[in-house]
Design a protein around this motif. Structure first.
Motif, PDB file in Angstrom:
ATOM      1  N   ARG A  84      -9.104  63.528 113.671  1.00  5.89           N
ATOM      2  CA  ARG A  84      -8.919  64.319 112.458  1.00  5.89           C
ATOM      3  C   ARG A  84      -7.435  64.363 112.128  1.00  5.89           C
ATOM      4  NH1 ARG A  84     -11.733  68.344 109.617  1.00  5.89           N
ATOM      5  NH2 ARG A  84     -10.425  69.925 108.639  1.00  5.89           N
ATOM      6  N   HIS A  85      -7.088  64.053 110.847  1.00  9.31           N
ATOM      7  CA  HIS A  85      -5.692  64.155 110.461  1.00  9.31           C
ATOM      8  C   HIS A  85      -5.490  65.117 109.303  1.00  9.31           C
ATOM      9  CE1 HIS A  85      -7.169  60.013 109.097  1.00  9.31           C
ATOM     10  NE2 HIS A  85      -7.339  60.787 108.047  1.00  9.31           N
ATOM     11  N   ALA A  86      -6.526  65.884 108.964  1.00  9.02           N
ATOM     12  CA  ALA A  86      -6.349  66.995 108.037  1.00  9.02           C
ATOM     13  C   ALA A  86      -6.069  68.248 108.864  1.00  9.02           C
ATOM     14  CB  ALA A  86      -7.595  67.185 107.179  1.00  9.02           C
ATOM     15  N   VAL A  87      -5.707  69.327 108.178  1.00 12.03           N
ATOM     16  CA  VAL A  87      -5.412  70.576 108.877  1.00 12.03           C
ATOM     17  C   VAL A  87      -6.678  71.111 109.539  1.00 12.03           C
ATOM     18  CG1 VAL A  87      -4.665  72.955 108.561  1.00 12.03           C
ATOM     19  CG2 VAL A  87      -3.523  71.119 107.309  1.00 12.03           C
ATOM     20  N   GLY A  88      -6.546  71.658 110.734  1.00 13.52           N
ATOM     21  CA  GLY A  88      -7.680  72.255 111.440  1.00 13.52           C
ATOM     22  C   GLY A  88      -8.317  71.298 112.419  1.00 13.52           C
ATOM     23  N   ARG A  89      -9.438  71.749 112.987  1.00 12.73           N
ATOM     24  CA  ARG A  89     -10.148  70.930 113.970  1.00 12.73           C
ATOM     25  C   ARG A  89     -11.505  70.527 113.439  1.00 12.73           C
ATOM     26  NH1 ARG A  89      -8.278  73.716 119.765  1.00 12.73           N
ATOM     27  NH2 ARG A  89      -6.062  73.778 119.192  1.00 12.73           N
ATOM     28  N   ASN A  90     -12.048  69.498 114.033  1.00 12.27           N
ATOM     29  CA  ASN A  90     -13.311  68.925 113.587  1.00 12.27           C
ATOM     30  C   ASN A  90     -14.442  69.557 114.390  1.00 12.27           C
ATOM     31  OD1 ASN A  90     -15.428  67.357 112.797  1.00 12.27           O
ATOM     32  ND2 ASN A  90     -14.468  65.397 113.245  1.00 12.27           N
ATOM     33  N   ASP A  91     -15.085  70.549 113.782  1.00 10.92           N
ATOM     34  CA  ASP A  91     -16.078  71.324 114.528  1.00 10.92           C
ATOM     35  C   ASP A  91     -17.306  70.508 114.927  1.00 10.92           C
ATOM     36  OD1 ASP A  91     -14.495  73.549 114.316  1.00 10.92           O
ATOM     37  OD2 ASP A  91     -15.515  74.368 112.552  1.00 10.92           O
ATOM     38  N   GLY A  92     -17.623  69.489 114.148  1.00 10.82           N
ATOM     39  CA  GLY A  92     -18.822  68.712 114.454  1.00 10.82           C
ATOM     40  C   GLY A  92     -18.541  67.422 115.185  1.00 10.82           C
ATOM     41  N   ALA A  93     -17.380  67.330 115.819  1.00 11.41           N
ATOM     42  CA  ALA A  93     -16.960  66.063 116.413  1.00 11.41           C
ATOM     43  C   ALA A  93     -17.810  65.664 117.608  1.00 11.41           C
ATOM     44  CB  ALA A  93     -15.501  66.152 116.840  1.00 11.41           C
ATOM     45  N   VAL A  94     -18.042  64.362 117.714  1.00 13.86           N
ATOM     46  CA  VAL A  94     -18.653  63.777 118.906  1.00 13.86           C
ATOM     47  C   VAL A  94     -17.699  62.710 119.425  1.00 13.86           C
ATOM     48  CG1 VAL A  94     -21.019  64.233 118.173  1.00 13.86           C
ATOM     49  CG2 VAL A  94     -19.917  62.091 117.506  1.00 13.86           C
ATOM     50  N   GLY A  95     -17.848  62.382 120.708  1.00 16.04           N
ATOM     51  CA  GLY A  95     -16.920  61.414 121.261  1.00 16.04           C
ATOM     52  C   GLY A  95     -17.368  60.859 122.584  1.00 16.04           C
ATOM     53  N   ALA A  96     -16.500  60.008 123.143  1.00 16.78           N
ATOM     54  CA  ALA A  96     -16.815  59.347 124.404  1.00 16.78           C
ATOM     55  C   ALA A  96     -16.720  60.313 125.570  1.00 16.78           C
ATOM     56  CB  ALA A  96     -15.872  58.167 124.615  1.00 16.78           C
ATOM     57  N   SER A  97     -15.680  61.161 125.562  1.00 17.67           N
ATOM     58  CA  SER A  97     -15.424  62.079 126.667  1.00 17.67           C
ATOM     59  C   SER A  97     -14.889  63.396 126.119  1.00 17.67           C
ATOM     60  CB  SER A  97     -14.401  61.470 127.645  1.00 17.67           C
ATOM     61  OG  SER A  97     -14.855  60.237 128.171  1.00 17.67           O
ATOM     62  N   ALA A  98     -14.956  64.429 126.919  1.00 26.55           N
ATOM     63  CA  ALA A  98     -14.478  65.758 126.508  1.00 26.55           C
ATOM     64  C   ALA A  98     -12.967  65.835 126.680  1.00 26.55           C
ATOM     65  CB  ALA A  98     -15.174  66.841 127.311  1.00 26.55           C
ATOM     66  N   LEU A  99     -12.274  65.034 125.852  1.00 26.17           N
ATOM     67  CA  LEU A  99     -10.813  64.977 125.871  1.00 26.17           C
ATOM     68  C   LEU A  99     -10.305  65.241 124.462  1.00 26.17           C
ATOM     69  CD1 LEU A  99     -10.488  61.726 128.013  1.00 26.17           C
ATOM     70  CD2 LEU A  99      -9.954  64.049 128.777  1.00 26.17           C
ATOM     71  N   PRO A 100      -9.170  65.929 124.328  1.00 24.45           N
ATOM     72  CA  PRO A 100      -8.725  66.326 122.991  1.00 24.45           C
ATOM     73  C   PRO A 100      -8.190  65.168 122.165  1.00 24.45           C
ATOM     74  CG  PRO A 100      -7.099  66.958 124.631  1.00 24.45           C
ATOM     75  CD  PRO A 100      -8.294  66.470 125.396  1.00 24.45           C
ATOM     76  N   ASP A 101      -8.470  65.239 120.871  1.00 25.11           N
ATOM     77  CA  ASP A 101      -7.833  64.347 119.916  1.00 25.11           C
ATOM     78  C   ASP A 101      -6.329  64.542 120.007  1.00 25.11           C
ATOM     79  OD1 ASP A 101      -7.544  62.681 117.543  1.00 25.11           O
ATOM     80  OD2 ASP A 101      -7.141  64.549 116.463  1.00 25.11           O
ATOM     81  N   ASP A 102      -5.585  63.457 119.901  1.00 30.63           N
ATOM     82  CA  ASP A 102      -4.140  63.537 120.097  1.00 30.63           C
ATOM     83  C   ASP A 102      -3.404  64.159 118.922  1.00 30.63           C
ATOM     84  OD1 ASP A 102      -3.665  62.107 122.756  1.00 30.63           O
ATOM     85  OD2 ASP A 102      -4.918  60.676 121.698  1.00 30.63           O
ATOM     86  N   LEU A 103      -4.072  64.349 117.791  1.00 31.67           N
ATOM     87  CA  LEU A 103      -3.442  65.002 116.645  1.00 31.67           C
ATOM     88  C   LEU A 103      -3.937  66.429 116.459  1.00 31.67           C
ATOM     89  CD1 LEU A 103      -3.108  62.545 113.620  1.00 31.67           C
ATOM     90  CD2 LEU A 103      -1.302  63.699 114.876  1.00 31.67           C
ATOM     91  N   SER A 104      -5.253  66.579 116.298  1.00 30.14           N
ATOM     92  CA  SER A 104      -5.810  67.895 115.979  1.00 30.14           C
ATOM     93  C   SER A 104      -6.174  68.701 117.213  1.00 30.14           C
ATOM     94  CB  SER A 104      -7.061  67.725 115.114  1.00 30.14           C
ATOM     95  OG  SER A 104      -8.106  67.111 115.861  1.00 30.14           O
ATOM     96  N   TRP A 105      -6.190  68.059 118.364  1.00 27.48           N
ATOM     97  CA  TRP A 105      -6.607  68.660 119.630  1.00 27.48           C
ATOM     98  C   TRP A 105      -8.085  69.037 119.637  1.00 27.48           C
ATOM     99  CZ3 TRP A 105      -1.884  72.347 119.136  1.00 27.48           C
ATOM    100  CH2 TRP A 105      -0.708  71.605 119.299  1.00 27.48           C
ATOM    101  N   THR A 106      -8.847  68.432 118.734  1.00 29.45           N
ATOM    102  CA  THR A 106     -10.298  68.626 118.731  1.00 29.45           C
ATOM    103  C   THR A 106     -10.893  68.036 119.997  1.00 29.45           C
ATOM    104  OG1 THR A 106     -10.450  68.549 116.313  1.00 29.45           O
ATOM    105  CG2 THR A 106     -12.431  67.961 117.564  1.00 29.45           C
TER     106      THR A 106
END
Length: 661
Positions: free
Chosen positions: A111-133
């Motif tokens: 996510r590169h907009a303000v805030g976090r991505n509440d509905g995010a899915v991913g490979a592992s439970a690690l934070p996005d490097d920008l939004s910390w989602t």
């Protein structure tokens, strides 16, 4: 008949059994022209104009296909409910002889907009490097259902008339997250070694091919060097490409993207602060994993000569342009017919990126007609009653208004104090990284020449001189001037001891060499031109400090540009003093400047100060408005003379006001 100037660029080719009329491709760009999952007229206009304008292949923005990604601002392909909309998209492109590909993508945790991505899915439970989602981890069953959904969605695209799809596996999105050892720490079949980390992407390609068969193009956009420590560097990109090359019979082209959802996001859209087309050497190397596979050149290519070279020297078989085709949808047609001088060139400012992230729709600094009908071959409606329109001011708002009004049939006279067109944008173009901005006023000026604008440059307008022209309407485009800060005494201003940023820039451009001491730039502006000046100052002074009352710099700049600004300023040793403002100039007698924290009141002394300049909010230069109006003339302020704003606002307003005359 003259020889084709770009024989390779405009030669036909074939991908996956699908013929292409040329090798010019429109890279995927989000437009925000989709509403409730369906194409709006603006989206159809956008695609139609670029197909009609000579592009051989268009990749759409990401299309919603899975249960995890039913976003109303993306074209709907998760069921048959919007099949008619998809067919309309295909028809307006394919009927012009251009191929349309849908993009397969999920942002995952990114996510590169303000805030976090509440509905995010991913490979592992690690934070996005920008939004910390931190995403919800996809299970193996989830992954398989996603693959099935994408395969079904691609089958719908084929049924709707699309020629293929592109899988976006770069830019830090979901597939990139699975490919990277930094973001994928899984211990099942979709993680671990290279075989596991590429499995999701390989199985997806296999499923789409099984669902869609041939002829149907499948392209891959893969990560190059994503700039994240511990993630994917060029060696890692080589390894990924080599593994995918083992299954090269299943896809039809590949290209590579730089940067990620991290502090390296700015590498995604390189600009004039660095070298031109910086990724072509690496792309040439990466494609060697499967030399017969068609590859795409991408990254800061804005000129047809650059495109031709990338195709003819073995780097690529296609060239993917994004921003340049936003700026001029007829780029291809003009280049093919040898009319390069009439191309409205991209200035690589990344305003388009900012408008789709922070705004409501795709817009462009150098094209006020994005998404309009007949954008590729616009001919303005002629006025029934031509008027004499006098434009006062030779900046980009005035130039845009002048050529647009003249093309509509008005008699236009433009009076400008400077001997050259461009206004403050011309000054910005002389600063580091600003060179491409000249394309805005160069195009406007030449368009005005062709339309018959009477340019009177080098003439300082007065009310009397304007009235002597007997105008029916005056467009006042006289710009704005930085307001002096309260802490600068009047006597300092009178003798020019503390100049504003523009005056300082002109002075520094006329100098060479580097002087001892520190220059302090007070920043109450937060736009790109201020930081371009800061870069110039690092070449003229031993030390540079930027002082701003805000908690950061560049707050009126897109995230992708702000990252580049921080990178360059820190690399040059610029000191950033945030949440502070100068208290007064008393300490200058001791070669120092006292700055006070706007929250705590704490005072910090900056040493070795030899110069101070300021970039502040601007005040319109509208002194001609009242006397002209008093004389009974219709006066319309435009651009910064109306209200100091951006390049985007200036060109758009100049265009819109001229249309309304």
């Amino acid at each position: 008949m003259s020889e084709q100037p770009y024989p390779t660029l405009f030669s036909p080719c074939e991908l996956g059994g699908v013929p292409l009329r040329n090798r010019l491709a429109h890279a995927s760009i989000v437009t925000r022209f989709v509403k409730d999952g369906e194409a709006t007229e603006a989206l159809l206009n956008y695609y139609r104009s670029r197909a009609r304008g000579g592009t051989g292949l268009i990749v759409t923005e990401p299309i919603a296909m899975t249960a995890w990604n039913r976003v109303p601002t993306r074209l709907r392909a998760w069921d048959d409910g919007a099949l008619d909309s998809l067919q309309r998209c295909a028809d307006v492109v394919e009927n012009e002889g251009t191929r349309l590909l849908g993009q397969v993508q999920d942002s995952g945790r990114g996510r590169h907009a303000v805030g976090r991505n509440d509905g995010a899915v991913g490979a592992s439970a690690l934070p996005d490097d920008l939004s910390w989602t931190v995403p919800r981890v996809l299970s193996v069953d989830d992954i398989r259902r996603m693959i099935d959904d994408w395969a079904d969605g691609c089958r719908r695209l084929k049924a709707a008339g699309f020629s293929g799809v592109e899988i976006s596996a770069g830019h830090g999105h979901l597939f990139h997250q699975f490919l990277s050892p930094w973001s994928n720490r899984r211990e099942d079949a979709y993680g671990g070694d290279l075989e596991g980390r590429t499995r999701f992407l390989r199985e997806l390609v296999e499923a789409i091919r099984a669902a869609c068969g041939r002829p149907f193009i499948i392209g891959l956009k893969l990560p190059g060097d994503d700039g994240v420590p511990g993630s994917i560097d060029l060696a890692g990109a080589h390894a990924i490409s080599a593994r995918l090359a083992q299954e090269a019979d299943r896809f039809d082209y590949w290209t590579w993207a730089w940067g990620a959802h991290a502090n390296s996001l700015y590498r995604h859209l390189p600009d004039a602060h660095g070298e031109r087309h910086p990724y072509l050497d690496a792309i040439r190397e990466l494609r060697q994993a499967a030399p017969a596979m068609a590859s795409g050149a991408i990254g800061y290519l804005t000129d047809p000569n650059e495109c031709e070279t990338a195709l003819s020297d073995g780097t690529a078989d296609l060239v993917f342009l994004g921003c340049p085709l936003i700026t001029d949808p007829a780029f291809g047609r003009k280049a093919e017919s040898g009319r390069e001088a009439s191309i409205r060139y991209c200035v690589s400012c990344n305003t388009c990126w900012r408008t789709i992230i922070e705004g409501t729709r795709l817009e462009c600094d150098n094209n006020p007609r994005v998404g309009s009908a007949d954008e590729d071959d616009w001919q303005p409606v002629q006025v029934r009653r031509p008027r004499h329109v006098v434009v006062v001011g030779g900046g980009i708002a005035g130039l845009e208004a002048a050529h647009t009004a003249a093309r509509r049939g008005h008699r236009v006279t433009l009076v400008g104090a400077s001997e050259e067109p461009g206004g403050k944008t011309r000054l910005h173009a002389e600063l580091p990284g600003g060179e491409n901005l000249s394309s805005i006023y160069d195009y406007q000026y030449l368009a005005g020449r062709r339309a018959g604008v009477d340019y009177r440059l080098g003439e300082a307008a007065t009310a009397d001189s304007v009235l002597a022209l007997a105008p029916d309407a005056v467009l006042l485009a006289t710009g704005a001037t930085a307001a002096p800060p309260a802490w600068v005494p009047a006597e300092y201003l009178e003798i020019g001891a503390v100049p504003d940023a523009r005056a300082m820039a002109r002075d520094m451009l006329g100098r060479s060499g580097r002087e001892p001491g520190r220059v302090v730039l007070f920043d109450q502006d937060h736009t790109e031109m201020t930081y371009a000046l800061a870069e110039l100052l690092t070449a003229r002074f031993e030390a540079v400090s930027i002082v701003t009352p805000r908690e950061r710099i560049a707050s009126d700049v897109s995230l992708i540009n702000r990252q580049g600004i921080y990178q360059r300023l820190y690399a040059r040793g610029v000191q950033l003093v945030t949440s502070c403002t100068p208290r007064d100039l008393d300490a200058l007698e001791e070669a120092a400047l006292d700055v006070v924290n706007v929250y705590s009141g704490a005072v910090t002394r900056l040493p070795d100060v030899v110069a101070v300049t300021y970039a502040t909010s601007r005040v319109p230069d509208n002194v001609l408005a009242a006397p002209l109006a008093a004389a009974g003339i219709e006066v319309i302020p435009i651009g910064d003379c109306r209200a100091p704003r951006t390049v985007l606002a200036a060109t758009r307003e100049g265009y819109e006001v001229a249309l309304a005359l």
